[in-house]
Design an enzyme around this catalytic site. Structure first.
Site, PDB file in Angstrom:
ATOM      1  N   GLU A 161      29.169  18.894  54.540  1.00 28.03           N
ATOM      2  CA  GLU A 161      28.959  20.347  55.779  1.00 28.03           C
ATOM      3  C   GLU A 161      27.588  19.708  56.185  1.00 28.03           C
ATOM      4  O   GLU A 161      26.006  20.468  56.496  1.00 28.03           O
ATOM      5  CB  GLU A 161      28.467  22.102  55.382  1.00 28.03           C
ATOM      6  CG  GLU A 161      30.191  21.919  54.832  1.00 28.03           C
ATOM      7  CD  GLU A 161      30.304  23.815  54.669  1.00 28.03           C
ATOM      8  OE1 GLU A 161      28.755  24.591  54.768  1.00 28.03           O
ATOM      9  OE2 GLU A 161      31.805  23.617  55.090  1.00 28.03           O
ATOM     10  N   GLU A 347      38.056  23.200  52.660  1.00 27.78           N
ATOM     11  CA  GLU A 347      37.943  23.856  51.878  1.00 27.78           C
ATOM     12  C   GLU A 347      38.025  25.523  52.852  1.00 27.78           C
ATOM     13  O   GLU A 347      38.361  25.322  54.127  1.00 27.78           O
ATOM     14  CB  GLU A 347      36.151  24.447  52.261  1.00 27.78           C
ATOM     15  CG  GLU A 347      34.844  23.491  50.848  1.00 27.78           C
ATOM     16  CD  GLU A 347      33.334  23.959  51.274  1.00 27.78           C
ATOM     17  OE1 GLU A 347      33.098  25.128  51.366  1.00 27.78           O
ATOM     18  OE2 GLU A 347      33.246  23.044  50.537  1.00 27.78           O
TER      19      GLU A 347
HETATM   20  O1  IFM Z   1      29.869  28.295  49.389  1.00 25.90           O
HETATM   21  C1  IFM Z   1      29.884  27.368  50.277  1.00 25.90           C
HETATM   22  C2  IFM Z   1      29.402  26.126  50.489  1.00 25.90           C
HETATM   23  O2  IFM Z   1      29.005  25.469  49.438  1.00 25.90           O
HETATM   24  C3  IFM Z   1      29.901  25.370  51.200  1.00 25.90           C
HETATM   25  N1  IFM Z   1      30.706  25.530  52.383  1.00 25.90           N
HETATM   26  C4  IFM Z   1      30.901  27.409  52.233  1.00 25.90           C
HETATM   27  C5  IFM Z   1      30.360  28.005  50.961  1.00 25.90           C
HETATM   28  C6  IFM Z   1      31.318  29.537  51.425  1.00 25.90           C
HETATM   29  O3  IFM Z   1      29.514  30.237  51.887  1.00 25.90           O
END
Ligand code: IFM
Length: 439
Positions: A161, A347
């Site tokens: 990200e 994710e």
């Molecule tokens: O915990 C985070 C992760 O580190 C990066 N993506 C979003 C998740 C939830 O906020």
């Protein structure tokens, strides 16, 4: 033979490991940032996190029980190359060596991320992502880590990200390193992260390994049909969804004129050629869609967030909209066509207010419904032609949620952060059943 679909869970080093001062690890920017008054809710610290550095075997056991065939974790840069650049720390590497071997013994593919926001402090002091040299330091660290683990690890994610690290860490100052820069300097941070990805991908590929880039994506809809709202939505889309993807797939930056940006600062001749085509897979982190309106008078940004109406929300207040994931996966195909590599949902998950019952159970029906809805969205997108090769739940264990500390629980496994006791939630059993039925 084609690889099987990856059913996994994801985590990151700073959020789970703890042991910040052990075995030669040096501080990362989060080790410093969390100490700033007000930076992290209730002053929570990542110092212990889930104590995964010591309890990794128990966590791998949990992964085995869950039945996943892939585990996405991140390698801590300050653990492996403590000064950011220079000698590799053998004890740091040994931790990931053990983890990788233990995963492979259970038939679980290790999918490491090389940078999940924990920059070594020494590099931050030398300019952090504002400095072009950081990209070169990252490539050296990537090469060293690939040399250590590349005989057993095939798929690598370079950055997690970068858009969030850029915006929250360098524009809004609410994540480490807590900087509030002007637009051109923020864009230089973006460019150096992209350059770091490109240089690291070259190192990985020259070793016969696959390079993936994971970003956070959010399908954008304008708050109304007015030209102003539509223009604002386009500006946000360019920033959030395209800034780190167009250069990698098209070799060009999107139109950033709404941000007053012409040329992206820091970009030198040859950079975009290096960055273009540098991915063997795109990691898609999806949590929710965005509704965007024209900014209020005097706002420094060309967009404003509007409420996504009619959707339930998670404990974090994020709207639950599984159809957004289907839309997003299809949109990526429409937008990038043949340039789009295979997709991995790296994710997806939700925070809920979980509690352990007197019987020692954690009932989390909202999380099960969330995951069920999103897995179904992936199914529909695949039926409609999206080349999705994996799905990773965020996350295995409740962990350090950045500026929210331990307040947001995203795990399939509840963690009591005073005793470190792990209690698999109902969603753990649900996911285990799903994987067993699908594999
Ligand atoms: O915990 C985070 C992760 O580190 C990066 N993506 C979003 C998740 C939830 O906020």
């Amino acid at each position: 033979m084609p690889s099987p679909f990856l059913w996994g869970v994801a985590s990151s080093a700073l959020q789970v490991e703890g042991a910040l001062t052990e075995d030669g690890r040096t501080p990362s920017i989060w080790d410093d940032f969390h100490r700033r008054p007000g930076a992290v809710r209730d002053g929570h610290s990542p110092a212990e996190a889930c104590d995964h550095y010591h309890r990794w075997a128990e966590d791998v056991e949990l992964l085995g029980r869950l039945g996943v065939n892939a585990y996405r974790f991140s390698v801590s840069w300050p653990r492996v190359v403590p000064r950011g650049r220079g000698p590799v720390n053998k004890s740091g590497v040994a931790f990931y060596d053990r983890l990788v071997d233990a995963l492979l013994e259970r038939g679980i593919e290790p999918v490491p991320t090389l940078f999940h926001w924990d920059l070594p402090v020494e590099l931050e002091e030398a300019g952090g992502w504002s400095a072009r040299e950081t990209a070169h330091a990252f490539a050296e660290y990537a090469a060293a880590t690939a040399d250590a683990l590349g005989d057993r690890v095939r798929r690598w994610i370079t950055l997690n990200e970068p858009v969030v690290h850029m915006a929250y860490g360098h524009a809004f100052g609410i994540h480490a390193p807590g900087r509030v820069l002007d637009v051109p300097d923020v864009l230089a941070v973006a460019h150096h992260q992209l350059l770091a990805h490109g240089l690291a991908a070259r190192e990985l590929r020259s070793r016969g390994l696959e390079a993936l880039l994971t970003n956070n994506y959010s399908p954008v809809e304008p708050a109304s049909d007015s030209p102003a709202d539509r223009a604002a939505a386009d500006a946000y889309d360019a920033l959030h969804n395209r800034l780190f993807t167009d250069p990698v797939l098209f070799g060009a930056y999107p139109d950033l004129s709404a941000f007053g940006a012409g040329e992206v600062p820091g970009a030198r001749e040859g950079d975009l050629e290096l960055i273009a085509g540098s991915v063997d897979g795109l990691g898609v982190n999806y949590y929710n869609p965005s509704r965007i309106a024209a900014p209020a008078e005097g706002s420094g940004l060309p967009f404003d967030f509007a409420e996504v109406t009619g959707a339930p929300t998670t404990a974090f207040g994020w709207p639950v909209a599984p159809e957004g994931l289907e839309r997003l996966l299809l949109l990526l195909g429409e937008r990038y066509g043949d340039a789009l590599p295979p997709l991995y949902v790296t994710e997806n998950g939700c925070s809920q207010t979980d509690a352990v019952t007197p019987e020692g159970r954690v009932h989390d029906p909202e999380r099960i419904a969330y995951l069920e809805g999103h897995v179904a969205a992936v199914d529909r997108a695949r039926e409609r032609g999206a080349d999705v090769r994996g799905y990773f739940v965020w996350t295995l264990t409740d962990n350090f949620e950045w500026a929210e500390g331990y307040h947001q629980r995203f795990g399939l496994v509840y963690v009591d952060h005073t005793t470190q006791r792990r209690v698999p939630k109902d969603s753990f059993d649900w996911y285990r059943g799903l994987i067993a039925a699908r594999r």
